[in-house]
Design an enzyme around this catalytic site. Structure first.
Site, PDB file in Angstrom:
ATOM      1  CB  THR A 134      -0.856  -0.228   1.245  1.00 59.87           C
ATOM      2  OG1 THR A 134      -1.609  -1.399   1.339  1.00 59.87           O
ATOM      3  CG2 THR A 134      -1.897   1.091   1.268  1.00 59.87           C
ATOM      4  N   GLY A 183      -1.001  -4.092   4.786  1.00 58.59           N
ATOM      5  CA  GLY A 183      -1.885  -5.303   5.081  1.00 58.59           C
ATOM      6  C   GLY A 183      -2.523  -5.399   6.677  1.00 58.59           C
TER       7      GLY A 183
END
Length: 547
Positions: free
Chosen positions: A355, A438
């Site tokens: 991310t 995550g």
């Protein structure tokens, strides 16, 4: 001020601020730059969540920019397609859930919609101006940063393995791995396809991506495959404004977005942890790590049972975040021993890593906490012809079993890992922050707040301190691992703490790569002077920039 995971993206944000843009304009500009410069973590093939502090209305606003599964594919059809893939050898015969790669895990990308929703409400300059720096960098090139180069090399190995001999590998190679190799650190890289895609979005607006020629091109790409979104799925997409919720922790209020994301897990952890004074022990002690890990494990039991798309399953948020429930869950923690038998709490229900994180603050006091991702690094491996970005594989996080809150259904948003965070104190905005990666994200949010509040660390110290990442336990996908799980620690954790945790029954491993422990960015606002302090992640290429 801007804090992002890539130095040039931070400079792009500053340039937009200098040219009259708001913090939201600058955050979108930085996100677009990261989609180009950090494709290993994000891109417009993925989803976006944001929290915005608006000084004009003195309110926090949340946006859930996550996409949905194909409307024309039922759970039975998805399971049939997976079985066909196994029978043909296209998927592993022992695959237990939804595959990570290919068309089946692809959900509609929500990022572009989120850009325009945020921009319409809080933007000050045209979208063409916001996207101009990234279009220029995509055409003329930029030097690849070291950590991104490392992840690109890893990604190339994965895609070579997963798509060997398949046409999908051609588009992946042509976009990022020309010459059958990953670009090296410092090498100039261009993405002319993404430049054209960004330019179309900048000049023609949101609808070119969801209803216009780009939507048709994406739908055409999936048309010949056994699965994937159709034109109607792109055309039907919309994100939504949501209300952030908070838990008070020693006078500080941590705000997170409601499910389908996992932000409430951080709030549940704090609701448990405020029943013990962690500051009575040193921050690096086994006792502190033990309480933090057990709180995480308890919270994630509820994540696996209750967190899902609220349009399909009601999450009992009020009960899960209540002080009474926090006390009840805290009572399950044995101070001396890891409890391998945690189960989800019994609460009332009405119905059923990889991310990028960035934060930007402007002169008006507006602060933006934004997180964006493709999932599993670069995503599904699906790259539509001439588009310059990869589609996310968020659909991998659905449960294939009927009756679960997170069970796959047509037009449903999967359980989501990416979460932005925001801290208030005494009614004033204090900190916009996040920690990518995550399941690391909620446990990382809590570790940052504990470092700041309980141990008095400054903003950068809080991120530099050695972290833990607990992996395992019950999963929202229904693919449960062992309930005890594994506790990963960084080498900076004292040896006595490691041995103490093992003696308590934790399964401990030391990981020196930095990979599992996320990437932190933060901006702190002094409530009296309005002065901003920034912090960035030493485990990434990130930088804080200000003027």
């Amino acid at each position: 001020m801007a804090a992002t995971a890539q130095p040039l993206a931070s400079q792009v944000a500053l340039q937009v601020l200098r040219d009259g843009g708001s913090a939201v304009d600058a955050a979108i500009a930085a996100n677009a730059a990261l989609g180009l410069m950090e494709p290993t973590g994000c891109g417009i093939g993925g989803d976006l969540f944001a929290i915005v502090w608006d000084p004009a209305s003195r309110q926090l606003y949340g946006y859930n920019g996550s996409g949905r599964s194909p409307q024309g594919q039922s759970l039975a059809q998805l399971r049939e397609r997976i079985e066909r893939g196994k029978a043909s050898g296209a998927l592993p015969a022992d695959l237990a859930g939804i595959p990570a790669y290919g068309p089946l895990p692809v959900t509609v990308p929500g990022t572009v919609d989120a850009w325009f929703a945020l921009h319409q409400r809080f933007g000050r300059v045209p979208m063409s101006q916001v996207l101009a720096p990234s279009i220029d960098y995509a055409r003329r090139g930029f030097p690849v940063s070291p950590v991104v180069a490392f992840y690109l090399e890893r990604g190339w190995k994965v895609f070579n393995r997963e798509f060997a001999g398949q046409p999908a590998l051609d588009n992946i190679r042509d976009t990022w791995f020309r010459g059958d190799r990953a670009p090296a650190a410092g090498e100039l890289f261009t993405n002319p396809d993404l430049a054209r895609t960004y330019e179309a979005i900048a000049l023609e607006g949101r609808d070119v991506f969801y209803r216009g020629r780009l939507a048709q091109a994406m739908a055409d790409y999936f048309a010949g495959m056994d699965g994937g979104p159709e034109y109607a799925d792109f055309a039907a997409h919309s994100g939504e404004w949501v209300t952030p919720a908070a838990v008070d922790y020693r006078g500080y209020q941590l705000y997170e977005l409601p499910p389908n994301g996992q932000g409430f897990a951080a709030l549940q952890m704090l609701s448990i942890l405020k029943n013990v004074d962690l500051a009575q022990w040193p921050r690096g002690s086994a006792q502190v790590f033990h309480y933090l890990v057990e709180a995480k494990r308890l919270a994630f039991e509820d994540v696996a049972r209750y967190y899902a798309d609220p349009a399909f399953a009601a999450t009992p948020a009020e009960e899960l975040l209540s002080d009474a429930y926090g006390r009840e869950r805290f009572a399950l923690i044995d101070p001396q021993r890891a409890n391998p038998g945690f189960v989800p709490g019994d609460v009332r229900v009405e119905g059923e890593g990889d991310t990028t994180y960035l934060t930007v603050a402007d002169a008006s006091g507006m602060m933006v906490s934004l997180i964006q991702s493709n999932y599993r690094g670069m995503g599904s491996g699906m790259v539509a012809d001439g588009m310059g970005f990869m589609f996310q594989d968020r659909g991998e996080l659905f449960d294939l079993n009927p009756g679960h809150a997170n069970s796959y259904a047509p037009g449903k948003r999967p359980f989501h890992t990416i979460i932005p965070a925001f801290v208030m104190k005494d009614g004033e905005p204090l900190m916009s922050f996040g920690l990518m990666g995550g399941a690391m994200q909620p446990q990382g949010h809590v570790q940052m707040l504990v470092n700041l509040v309980d141990y008095g660390m400054n903003l950068q110290e809080a991120g530099d301190a050695a972290r833990f990442m607990h992996q395992g336990g019950r999963q929202p996908t229904g693919l449960d691992e062992d309930t005890l799980g594994t506790l990963y620690l960084e080498p900076g954790v004292p040896a006595a703490t490691v041995e103490g945790l093992r003696a308590m029954g934790h399964r401990v491993e030391i990981n020196s790569s930095g990979v599992p422990f996320g990437g932190y960015q933060a901006i702190w606002r002094d409530p009296e002077s309005g002065v901003y302090t920034g912090a960035t992640e030493m485990r990434k290429d990130g930088t804080v920039a200000a003027w």
